[in-house]
Write a protein that holds these residues in place. Structure first.
Motif, PDB file in Angstrom:
ATOM      1  N   ILE A  61      41.701 -13.907  14.090  1.00  0.00           N
ATOM      2  CA  ILE A  61      41.337 -15.274  14.454  1.00  0.00           C
ATOM      3  C   ILE A  61      42.553 -16.153  14.719  1.00  0.00           C
ATOM      4  N   ASN A  62      43.746 -15.576  14.628  1.00  0.00           N
ATOM      5  CA  ASN A  62      44.979 -16.316  14.900  1.00  0.00           C
ATOM      6  C   ASN A  62      45.242 -17.398  13.859  1.00  0.00           C
ATOM      7  N   ALA A  63      44.875 -17.118  12.597  1.00  0.00           N
ATOM      8  CA  ALA A  63      45.167 -18.063  11.508  1.00  0.00           C
ATOM      9  C   ALA A  63      46.637 -17.961  11.133  1.00  0.00           C
ATOM     10  N   ASN A  64      47.318 -19.092  11.080  1.00  0.00           N
ATOM     11  CA  ASN A  64      48.742 -19.079  10.721  1.00  0.00           C
ATOM     12  C   ASN A  64      49.010 -19.720   9.365  1.00  0.00           C
ATOM     13  N   ALA A  65      47.940 -19.931   8.583  1.00  0.00           N
ATOM     14  CA  ALA A  65      48.079 -20.517   7.254  1.00  0.00           C
ATOM     15  C   ALA A  65      46.935 -20.037   6.368  1.00  0.00           C
ATOM     16  N   VAL A  66      47.197 -20.005   5.064  1.00  0.00           N
ATOM     17  CA  VAL A  66      46.148 -19.665   4.094  1.00  0.00           C
ATOM     18  C   VAL A  66      46.287 -20.586   2.888  1.00  0.00           C
TER      19      VAL A  66
ATOM     20  N   VAL B  96      33.038 -17.307  15.463  1.00  0.00           N
ATOM     21  CA  VAL B  96      33.287 -18.671  15.907  1.00  0.00           C
ATOM     22  C   VAL B  96      34.765 -19.028  15.735  1.00  0.00           C
ATOM     23  N   LEU B  97      35.355 -18.649  14.613  1.00  0.00           N
ATOM     24  CA  LEU B  97      36.773 -18.926  14.391  1.00  0.00           C
ATOM     25  C   LEU B  97      37.645 -18.223  15.433  1.00  0.00           C
TER      26      LEU B  97
ATOM     27  N   TRP C 246      40.069 -20.362  17.835  1.00  0.00           N
ATOM     28  CA  TRP C 246      41.500 -20.324  17.555  1.00  0.00           C
ATOM     29  C   TRP C 246      42.275 -19.216  18.271  1.00  0.00           C
ATOM     30  N   ALA C 247      41.638 -18.121  18.601  1.00  0.00           N
ATOM     31  CA  ALA C 247      42.392 -16.970  19.115  1.00  0.00           C
ATOM     32  C   ALA C 247      42.362 -16.852  20.625  1.00  0.00           C
ATOM     33  N   GLN C 248      41.322 -17.289  21.262  1.00  0.00           N
ATOM     34  CA  GLN C 248      41.170 -17.056  22.698  1.00  0.00           C
ATOM     35  C   GLN C 248      41.770 -18.186  23.512  1.00  0.00           C
ATOM     36  N   HIS C 249      43.096 -18.303  23.450  1.00  0.00           N
ATOM     37  CA  HIS C 249      43.805 -19.327  24.214  1.00  0.00           C
ATOM     38  C   HIS C 249      45.085 -18.723  24.767  1.00  0.00           C
TER      39      HIS C 249
END
Length: 366
Positions: free
Chosen positions: A65-70, A358-359, A363-366
């Motif tokens: 999902i291209n999350a860069n933080a947790v 959805v995430l 967030w990822a498809q750009h």
């Protein structure tokens, strides 16, 4: 001559069609705004304290999902995922060996921005010593919340400060966050009244004509906010360099440019001793819908500035439900469109396959 005019008209028509295609394309881009700079998923204590939790799978999800933080739960002062030498009895993992479960989780987050979140509720401490509990205006004691006087100069506040500093020093995360650090109606014990008198100069609580305490009086809101901002300042003083402090705050559902001073959440006061406020956009538990996300983000941009807050989208909904994937999608899109710099989704344990999809789309498809 006529052929020339026809050719010119055809050329103009083609130009107009091309312009129309560009406009349509631009409209499409507006419908899918660029994701926020900080994209986080929050893992609760139910995940961190589980010795069998599949963190490798979670990391694959985060990458997808291209999350860069947790954000990872660091438990409570009475309920810790690692052996805290100062209070070893607080270790809560069901294990024969005192494994550091927070370190285990951190080993799988890669180079993402890390926030370690401390829950400020203290039900076990209150059960052991009832005098620590906050008391409401009707004289009832809280099961979870310490009194205001305990937070300002009591053993609960001291222990919260010590634990926050221990977490910051031991793991050196990007941020330590304080959650559930707010007041409901449990600030009216005798010790709290003494504190309020010193703060306000009043001899008694403000009261209504019938004699009841005026719980919504502005002086009480100011006092509560001073208690929490003072506690936050004490924590921040003990942090090592490079570790920031975040305070979870309730969203204002009445005014998107307002705050929640009645809960102790005067945003500006808290930001005087912290790097960020993490605003609870838990619209599933309010009368507001996902559409309020746009108002809230724009209001926060205007009132505190886009770089001074994170927007937390909660999955909880009334009656033990979760918000739908459609509602999450709308909230994510509106937050990005409104210019929220940092957005998180919480908790990971409630994310369904549809929510994860959805995430990825947001967030990822750009």
């Amino acid at each position: 001559m006529r052929k020339s005019v026809v050719r010119k008209l055809l050329f103009l028509a083609l130009v107009l069609v091309a312009i129309g295609c560009v406009v349509v394309g631009l409209k499409g881009l507006v419908l899918v705004p660029a994701p926020p700079a900080v994209r986080a998923v929050s893992f609760g204590y139910e995940d961190v304290s589980d010795a069998d939790f599949d963190w490798a799978r979670a990391e694959r999800r985060l990458r997808a999902i291209n999350a860069n933080a947790v954000a990872l739960s660091a438990g409570r002062v009475e309920w810790t995922p690692f052996m805290w030498e100062e209070f070893p009895d607080a270790y809560s993992a069901d294990s024969a060996v005192a494994e550091d479960l927070l370190a285990r989780a951190l080993s799988h987050v890669g180079d993402r921005e890390v926030t370690l979140t401390i829950d400020a509720f203290v039900p076990r401490l209150i059960e052991e010593e009832q005098a620590l509990a906050g008391v409401d205006s009707a004289g009832r004691s809280s099961e979870f919340q310490a009194s205001a006087s305990q937070l300002s100069h009591g053993v609960v506040g001291d222990r919260l400060v010590a634990y926050a500093v221990a977490v910051a020093s031991r793991y050196r995360p990007d941020f330590v966050a304080l959650s559930e650090l707010h007041f409901d109606d449990f600030t009216f014990g005798d010790d709290d009244l003494a504190d309020f008198r010193r703060f306000s100069g009043r001899k008694d609580w403000p009261r209504l004509k019938g004699g009841q305490i005026d719980v919504s009086h502005d002086s009480i809101a100011r006092w509560r906010s001073s208690v929490l901002s003072g506690l936050v300042a004490r924590m921040r003083e003990g942090f090592p360099p490079g570790v920031g402090l975040v305070v979870d705050v309730r969203a204002s559902w009445d005014s998107p440019t307002g705050d929640r001073a009645e809960s102790g959440h005067d945003y500006e006061q808290l930001l005087a001793s912290s790097e960020l406020i993490n605003v609870w956009n838990y619209f599933g538990l309010s009368a507001r819908g996902a559409g309020y996300t746009d108002d809230l983000a724009r209001g926060l941009n205007a009132s505190v500035g886009s770089g001074r807050y994170a927007l937390s989208i909660g999955l909880w909904a009334d009656d033990d439900r979760t918000i739908s994937a459609r509602e999450l999608s709308r909230a994510l899109r509106l937050a990005a469109k409104a210019g929220a710099r940092s957005v998180s989704v919480t908790p990971a344990s409630k994310l369904s396959e549809q929510h994860w999809t959805v995430l990825e789309q947001a967030w990822a498809q750009h």
